[in-house]
Design a protein around this motif. Structure first.
Motif, mmCIF file in Angstrom:
data_model
loop_
_atom_site.group_PDB
_atom_site.id
_atom_site.type_symbol
_atom_site.label_atom_id
_atom_site.label_comp_id
_atom_site.label_asym_id
_atom_site.label_seq_id
_atom_site.Cartn_x
_atom_site.Cartn_y
_atom_site.Cartn_z
ATOM 1 N N ALA A 1 -2.609 11.901 -8.822
ATOM 2 C CA ALA A 1 -1.720 11.365 -7.786
ATOM 3 C C ALA A 1 -1.609 12.387 -6.672
ATOM 4 N N GLY A 2 -1.259 11.920 -5.505
ATOM 5 C CA GLY A 2 -1.131 12.834 -4.374
ATOM 6 C C GLY A 2 -0.078 12.365 -3.398
ATOM 7 N N GLU A 3 -0.172 12.840 -2.183
ATOM 8 C CA GLU A 3 0.797 12.485 -1.144
ATOM 9 C C GLU A 3 0.526 11.111 -0.555
ATOM 10 N N ARG A 4 -0.715 10.654 -0.671
ATOM 11 C CA ARG A 4 -1.070 9.327 -0.143
ATOM 12 C C ARG A 4 -0.930 8.281 -1.244
ATOM 13 N N TRP A 5 -0.689 7.049 -0.833
ATOM 14 C CA TRP A 5 -0.657 5.948 -1.783
ATOM 15 C C TRP A 5 -2.046 5.752 -2.358
ATOM 16 N N ILE B 1 -6.184 5.548 -10.245
ATOM 17 C CA ILE B 1 -5.639 6.679 -10.995
ATOM 18 C C ILE B 1 -5.894 6.495 -12.483
ATOM 19 N N ALA B 2 -5.745 5.265 -12.971
ATOM 20 C CA ALA B 2 -5.996 5.002 -14.391
ATOM 21 C C ALA B 2 -7.458 5.253 -14.735
ATOM 22 N N LEU C 1 6.801 9.765 -10.166
ATOM 23 C CA LEU C 1 5.975 9.043 -9.202
ATOM 24 C C LEU C 1 6.843 7.991 -8.537
ATOM 25 N N VAL C 2 6.492 7.593 -7.335
ATOM 26 C CA VAL C 2 7.116 6.437 -6.692
ATOM 27 C C VAL C 2 6.041 5.365 -6.583
ATOM 28 N N ALA C 3 6.475 4.104 -6.582
ATOM 29 C CA ALA C 3 5.528 2.995 -6.627
ATOM 30 C C ALA C 3 5.847 1.953 -5.581
ATOM 31 N N GLN C 4 4.818 1.202 -5.242
ATOM 32 C CA GLN C 4 4.991 -0.002 -4.436
ATOM 33 C C GLN C 4 4.045 -1.049 -5.011
ATOM 34 N N GLY C 5 4.499 -2.281 -4.992
ATOM 35 C CA GLY C 5 3.711 -3.350 -5.579
ATOM 36 C C GLY C 5 4.135 -3.630 -7.006
ATOM 37 N N ASN C 6 3.399 -4.503 -7.650
ATOM 38 C CA ASN C 6 3.704 -4.927 -9.007
ATOM 39 C C ASN C 6 2.924 -4.077 -9.987
ATOM 40 N N LEU C 7 3.594 -3.183 -10.685
ATOM 41 C CA LEU C 7 2.917 -2.272 -11.610
ATOM 42 C C LEU C 7 2.280 -2.990 -12.793
ATOM 43 N N SER D 1 -1.032 -2.535 -7.042
ATOM 44 C CA SER D 1 0.102 -1.623 -6.940
ATOM 45 C C SER D 1 -0.411 -0.221 -6.649
ATOM 46 N N GLU D 2 0.455 0.571 -6.066
ATOM 47 C CA GLU D 2 0.085 1.924 -5.681
ATOM 48 C C GLU D 2 1.192 2.893 -6.073
ATOM 49 N N VAL D 3 0.818 4.129 -6.285
ATOM 50 C CA VAL D 3 1.781 5.187 -6.573
ATOM 51 C C VAL D 3 1.426 6.428 -5.777
ATOM 52 N N ARG D 4 2.406 7.293 -5.668
ATOM 53 C CA ARG D 4 2.210 8.611 -5.060
ATOM 54 C C ARG D 4 3.281 9.536 -5.600
ATOM 55 N N LEU D 5 3.135 10.812 -5.297
ATOM 56 C CA LEU D 5 4.138 11.799 -5.694
ATOM 57 C C LEU D 5 5.385 11.614 -4.840
#
Length: 89
Positions: free
Chosen positions: A14-18, A24-25, A57-63, A69-73
């Motif tokens: 994970a990083g600073e970008r979505w 990632i998986a 992590l923070v997320a957007q979308g349906n995990l 869906s996306e995550v980032r730090l």
């Protein structure tokens, strides 16, 4: 499979970008030498969800849909304006 090591590997991708949860998986599974089965993917995505719940992590979308869906730090560029989905579903 050690959960702490798996979480550390997920966070290292994970990083600073979505980034897509599916990406990632896949990178996590490849690095950890996990079988690319649906069962192993479910384990990794469950750990991503757990890291979101714990605020790592923070997320957007349906995990539940890792390709959508996306995550980032947290604390990444642009602040934490991401919404957190209701993870009970």
């Amino acid at each position: 499979m050690d959960v702490d090591e798996l979480d550390a590997t997920i966070l290292s991708h994970a990083g600073e970008r979505w980034l897509k949860v599916a990406r990632i998986a896949a990178e996590t599974m490849q690095e950890r030498g996990l079988d690319p089965s649906d069962e192993q993917l479910d384990v990794v995505v469950a750990r991503v969800r757990a890291l979101v719940v714990r605020g790592r992590l923070v997320a957007q979308g349906n995990l539940s849909r890792s390709r959508f869906s996306e995550v980032r730090l947290p604390g990444a560029e642009g602040g934490d304006n991401a919404w957190r989905q209701d993870l009970r579903t």
